[in-house]
Design an enzyme around this catalytic site. Structure first.
Site, PDB file in Angstrom:
ATOM      1  N   SER A   1     -25.838  35.650  -3.735  1.00  0.00           N
ATOM      2  CA  SER A   1     -24.776  35.786  -2.733  1.00  0.00           C
ATOM      3  C   SER A   1     -23.478  35.109  -3.161  1.00  0.00           C
ATOM      4  O   SER A   1     -23.488  34.060  -3.823  1.00  0.00           O
ATOM      5  CB  SER A   1     -25.262  35.150  -1.426  1.00  0.00           C
TER       6      SER A   1
ATOM      7  N   GLU B   1     -21.852  33.420  -1.262  1.00  0.00           N
ATOM      8  CA  GLU B   1     -21.856  32.099  -0.615  1.00  0.00           C
ATOM      9  C   GLU B   1     -22.128  30.994  -1.636  1.00  0.00           C
ATOM     10  O   GLU B   1     -21.841  29.827  -1.379  1.00  0.00           O
ATOM     11  CB  GLU B   1     -22.918  32.042   0.490  1.00  0.00           C
TER      12      GLU B   1
ATOM     13  N   TYR C   1     -27.671  27.324   3.285  1.00  0.00           N
ATOM     14  CA  TYR C   1     -27.944  28.682   2.804  1.00  0.00           C
ATOM     15  C   TYR C   1     -27.401  28.865   1.377  1.00  0.00           C
ATOM     16  O   TYR C   1     -28.105  29.366   0.489  1.00  0.00           O
ATOM     17  CB  TYR C   1     -27.297  29.699   3.750  1.00  0.00           C
TER      18      TYR C   1
HETATM   19  P1  NAP Z   1     -30.990  40.411   7.005  1.00  0.00           P
HETATM   20  O1  NAP Z   1     -30.558  41.649   7.711  1.00  0.00           O
HETATM   21  O2  NAP Z   1     -30.807  39.091   7.662  1.00  0.00           O
HETATM   22  O3  NAP Z   1     -32.526  40.595   6.590  1.00  0.00           O
HETATM   23  C1  NAP Z   1     -33.295  39.508   6.151  1.00  0.00           C
HETATM   24  C2  NAP Z   1     -34.712  39.982   5.941  1.00  0.00           C
HETATM   25  O4  NAP Z   1     -35.519  38.875   5.490  1.00  0.00           O
HETATM   26  C3  NAP Z   1     -35.393  40.511   7.218  1.00  0.00           C
HETATM   27  O5  NAP Z   1     -36.146  41.663   6.881  1.00  0.00           O
HETATM   28  C4  NAP Z   1     -36.316  39.374   7.605  1.00  0.00           C
HETATM   29  O6  NAP Z   1     -37.469  39.774   8.329  1.00  0.00           O
HETATM   30  C5  NAP Z   1     -36.739  38.895   6.216  1.00  0.00           C
HETATM   31  N1  NAP Z   1     -37.355  37.563   6.249  1.00  0.00           N
HETATM   32  C6  NAP Z   1     -36.880  36.438   6.851  1.00  0.00           C
HETATM   33  N2  NAP Z   1     -37.743  35.419   6.699  1.00  0.00           N
HETATM   34  C7  NAP Z   1     -38.805  35.909   5.985  1.00  0.00           C
HETATM   35  C8  NAP Z   1     -40.011  35.364   5.531  1.00  0.00           C
HETATM   36  N3  NAP Z   1     -40.350  34.087   5.770  1.00  0.00           N
HETATM   37  N4  NAP Z   1     -40.862  36.153   4.841  1.00  0.00           N
HETATM   38  C9  NAP Z   1     -40.565  37.461   4.601  1.00  0.00           C
HETATM   39  N5  NAP Z   1     -39.415  38.046   5.008  1.00  0.00           N
HETATM   40  C10 NAP Z   1     -38.553  37.271   5.703  1.00  0.00           C
HETATM   41  O7  NAP Z   1     -30.240  40.310   5.576  1.00  0.00           O
HETATM   42  P2  NAP Z   1     -29.415  41.428   4.774  1.00  0.00           P
HETATM   43  O8  NAP Z   1     -28.005  41.397   5.223  1.00  0.00           O
HETATM   44  O9  NAP Z   1     -30.174  42.682   4.758  1.00  0.00           O
HETATM   45  O10 NAP Z   1     -29.408  40.777   3.311  1.00  0.00           O
HETATM   46  C11 NAP Z   1     -30.465  41.035   2.392  1.00  0.00           C
HETATM   47  C12 NAP Z   1     -30.482  39.925   1.349  1.00  0.00           C
HETATM   48  O11 NAP Z   1     -29.219  39.855   0.688  1.00  0.00           O
HETATM   49  C13 NAP Z   1     -30.716  38.523   1.913  1.00  0.00           C
HETATM   50  O12 NAP Z   1     -31.441  37.799   0.934  1.00  0.00           O
HETATM   51  C14 NAP Z   1     -29.332  37.951   2.045  1.00  0.00           C
HETATM   52  O13 NAP Z   1     -29.374  36.542   1.992  1.00  0.00           O
HETATM   53  C15 NAP Z   1     -28.655  38.551   0.838  1.00  0.00           C
HETATM   54  N6  NAP Z   1     -27.226  38.765   0.922  1.00  0.00           N
HETATM   55  C16 NAP Z   1     -26.694  39.448   1.987  1.00  0.00           C
HETATM   56  C17 NAP Z   1     -25.328  39.689   2.007  1.00  0.00           C
HETATM   57  C18 NAP Z   1     -24.692  40.464   3.115  1.00  0.00           C
HETATM   58  O14 NAP Z   1     -23.462  40.412   3.245  1.00  0.00           O
HETATM   59  N7  NAP Z   1     -25.461  41.217   3.914  1.00  0.00           N
HETATM   60  C19 NAP Z   1     -24.517  39.244   0.932  1.00  0.00           C
HETATM   61  C20 NAP Z   1     -25.115  38.588  -0.123  1.00  0.00           C
HETATM   62  C21 NAP Z   1     -26.472  38.363  -0.142  1.00  0.00           C
HETATM   63  P3  NAP Z   1     -37.456  39.907   9.960  1.00  0.00           P
HETATM   64  O15 NAP Z   1     -36.825  41.235  10.235  1.00  0.00           O
HETATM   65  O16 NAP Z   1     -38.888  39.843  10.314  1.00  0.00           O
HETATM   66  O17 NAP Z   1     -36.643  38.760  10.468  1.00  0.00           O
HETATM   67  O1  F7E Z   2     -19.181  34.901   8.934  1.00  0.00           O
HETATM   68  C1  F7E Z   2     -16.297  33.366  10.635  1.00  0.00           C
HETATM   69  C2  F7E Z   2     -17.284  32.431   9.945  1.00  0.00           C
HETATM   70  O2  F7E Z   2     -21.573  34.987   9.647  1.00  0.00           O
HETATM   71  C3  F7E Z   2     -18.015  35.321   8.272  1.00  0.00           C
HETATM   72  C4  F7E Z   2     -24.235  36.620   5.255  1.00  0.00           C
HETATM   73  O3  F7E Z   2     -24.672  37.959   5.086  1.00  0.00           O
HETATM   74  O4  F7E Z   2     -22.264  36.998   3.945  1.00  0.00           O
HETATM   75  C5  F7E Z   2     -22.719  36.562   5.210  1.00  0.00           C
HETATM   76  O5  F7E Z   2     -22.320  35.220   5.460  1.00  0.00           O
HETATM   77  C6  F7E Z   2     -16.848  34.403   8.633  1.00  0.00           C
HETATM   78  C7  F7E Z   2     -17.185  32.913   8.505  1.00  0.00           C
HETATM   79  O6  F7E Z   2     -20.875  35.894   7.377  1.00  0.00           O
HETATM   80  C8  F7E Z   2     -17.489  33.700  14.027  1.00  0.00           C
HETATM   81  O7  F7E Z   2     -16.901  31.075  10.140  1.00  0.00           O
HETATM   82  C9  F7E Z   2     -15.604  33.244  13.038  1.00  0.00           C
HETATM   83  O8  F7E Z   2     -16.129  32.224   7.858  1.00  0.00           O
HETATM   84  O9  F7E Z   2     -20.306  37.143   9.377  1.00  0.00           O
HETATM   85  P1  F7E Z   2     -20.560  35.773   8.922  1.00  0.00           P
HETATM   86  P2  F7E Z   2     -20.945  34.830   6.182  1.00  0.00           P
HETATM   87  O10 F7E Z   2     -21.073  33.451   6.660  1.00  0.00           O
HETATM   88  O11 F7E Z   2     -19.795  35.114   5.270  1.00  0.00           O
HETATM   89  C10 F7E Z   2     -22.735  36.218   2.826  1.00  0.00           C
HETATM   90  C11 F7E Z   2     -22.178  36.821   1.548  1.00  0.00           C
HETATM   91  C12 F7E Z   2     -24.207  36.063   2.825  1.00  0.00           C
HETATM   92  O12 F7E Z   2     -24.840  35.984   1.771  1.00  0.00           O
HETATM   93  C13 F7E Z   2     -24.846  35.761   4.146  1.00  0.00           C
HETATM   94  O13 F7E Z   2     -26.241  36.032   4.107  1.00  0.00           O
HETATM   95  O14 F7E Z   2     -16.526  34.629   9.999  1.00  0.00           O
HETATM   96  N1  F7E Z   2     -16.537  33.472  12.068  1.00  0.00           N
HETATM   97  N2  F7E Z   2     -16.171  33.365  14.242  1.00  0.00           N
HETATM   98  C14 F7E Z   2     -17.710  33.759  12.656  1.00  0.00           C
HETATM   99  N3  F7E Z   2     -18.912  34.081  12.128  1.00  0.00           N
HETATM  100  C15 F7E Z   2     -19.928  34.347  12.991  1.00  0.00           C
HETATM  101  N4  F7E Z   2     -21.151  34.698  12.494  1.00  0.00           N
HETATM  102  N5  F7E Z   2     -19.762  34.282  14.350  1.00  0.00           N
HETATM  103  C16 F7E Z   2     -18.562  33.960  14.932  1.00  0.00           C
HETATM  104  O15 F7E Z   2     -18.423  33.895  16.143  1.00  0.00           O
END
Ligand code: NAP
Ligand code: F7E
Length: 326
Positions: free
Chosen positions: A127, A129, A151
């Site tokens: 990520s 992050e 995270y």
């Molecule tokens: P998500 O919607 O939050 O999905 C997370 C998945 O992980 C869900 O299927 C959840 O299952 C499963 N999980 C959680 N705890 C678990 C455990 N103990 N054992 C097995 N499975 C478990 O995340 P996403 O947005 O699809 O992202 C997919 C991956 O990419 C994640 O690793 C995330 O950190 C990474 N990532 C996401 C982004 C983004 O912007 N979306 C960017 C960079 C990296 P349940 O449905 O049962 O909760």
């Molecule tokens: O926040 C600001 C918050 O929670 C984005 C995950 O998929 O992408 C995701 O992480 C920004 C942050 O995403 C609210 O402070 C303001 O600066 O949508 P987010 P994230 O933290 O960037 C990365 C790449 C991952 O890997 C992660 O798994 O938005 N913000 N107000 C808020 N964010 C949330 N959630 N809620 C608010 O009310």
């Protein structure tokens, strides 16, 4: 028929990836956790072709068992505790799942592959992050990580453990360093979907206002459907490697509000949005923007959807979904 195992299949990316792989003729196996996970039914309804297997990333014995049943050619490790804000409140759980869970998956994959490590290809969901307090702009594969949340720290561990297994055991293990990617399937706890849902509900008269935290934060937001294609492309390469996947453009939460409200004909949103300190983080990531030139040249990948179209699509979806409840 190639075989793929996806962890995190009930999440946003897992669903898009499963659809992509089924469309390419893969036999897809998905790890689902918990005794009675309600998302099991949803998954079966959306993609009935997927074989659901029970297991948990914190339980290595379940992963070894699942690996033996799925006998995958490709493993996509998408499972994680993925909400950054939640990771401060549940730092140990985040470390167990998002960091040690990667080690468990790598080890289960290595044991399954046995002497022929090249028979399985492994993808780790790293990520942006990890870059946190960004040490250069834009961020690329070689940028020094400086995570700003439990995270982010857990993702750095998973990222380097994946590199370590590649270097120690010659595994075909790759990491995608994905910047934020969104869709109508995004959980409502993330800021894009929280905003698209609220805007739709405000337009329909179901909600009066919306409370948010840091509006100045800026992210490189892309469409999840484009990003899962990059995951697949990484595992088709002869050599494993790490790739940044990003659009190269960063927008603030304010820009997001502008685009979302204008999609329903509201130009001045100031009366609808209030600031609530409970949504501020102990340490936020102020600005991220990725340089995906390596993925573009080696994988032939590029994003297809721009940010404004993405926001419009999410708002349109939520208007339809919320409107149907009236
Ligand atoms: P998500 O919607 O939050 O999905 C997370 C998945 O992980 C869900 O299927 C959840 O299952 C499963 N999980 C959680 N705890 C678990 C455990 N103990 N054992 C097995 N499975 C478990 O995340 P996403 O947005 O699809 O992202 C997919 C991956 O990419 C994640 O690793 C995330 O950190 C990474 N990532 C996401 C982004 C983004 O912007 N979306 C960017 C960079 C990296 P349940 O449905 O049962 O909760
Ligand atoms: O926040 C600001 C918050 O929670 C984005 C995950 O998929 O992408 C995701 O992480 C920004 C942050 O995403 C609210 O402070 C303001 O600066 O949508 P987010 P994230 O933290 O960037 C990365 C790449 C991952 O890997 C992660 O798994 O938005 N913000 N107000 C808020 N964010 C949330 N959630 N809620 C608010 O009310």
């Amino acid at each position: 028929m190639p075989r793929a195992l996806i962890t995190g299949i009930t999440g946003q990316d897992g669903l898009y990836l499963a659809e992509l792989l089924v469309g390419k003729g893969y036999e897809v196996f998905g790890l689902v956790r918990g005794q009675n996970n309600p998302k099991r039914e949803l998954l079966h309804r959306i993609i009935p072709q997927v074989h659901i297997l029970t297991g948990d990333l914190t339980d290595v014995s379940s992963l070894i068992r699942v690996m033996g049943i799925a006998q995958p050619d490709e493993v996509y490790n998408l499972g994680a505790v993925s909400l950054v804000a939640y990771s401060w409140e549940n730092a140990a759980l985040t470390s167990d799942v998002t960091a040690l869970g990667v080690l468990n998956m790598l080890e289960a994959t290595r044991l399954y592959a046995g002497r022929d490590v090249s028979k399985v290809r492994f993808y780790q969901a790293s990520s942006s992050e990890m870059f946190g307090k960004a040490q250069e702009v834009p961020q690329k594969e070689t940028t020094l990580p400086w995570p700003r949340s439990p995270y982010g720290v857990a993702k750095v561990y998973g990222h380097y453990m994946t590199i370590n297994y590649r270097e120690s055991y010659a595994m075909h293990a790759s990491s995608g360093i994905l910047f934020n990617h969104e869709s109508p399937r995004r959980g409502p706890e993330f800021v894009t979907r929280k905003i698209s849902l609220a805007v739709a509900r405000i337009k329909l008269g179901l909600q009066r206002d919306l409370a948010l935290g840091n509006l100045e934060a800026s992210r490189d937001w892309g469409f999840a459907g484009d990003y899962v294609d990059a995951m697949w492309r990484m595992l088709q390469q002869p050599q494993p490697d790490d790739y940044v996947i990003a659009t190269g453009k960063s927008h603030s939460v304010r820009d997001l509000l502008d685009f979302a409200f204008s999609a329903v004909g509201i130009d001045d949103w100031s009366g609808y949005v209030k600031m609530d300190p409970k949504f501020l983080r102990p340490a936020d990531v102020e600005m991220l923007v990725g340089d995906s030139s390596k993925a573009r040249s080696v994988l032939g990948w590029k994003p297809q959807m721009d940010f404004r179209s993405l926001v419009q699509m999410m708002v349109a979806h939520d208007l339809k979904e919320q409107g149907a409840r009236l």
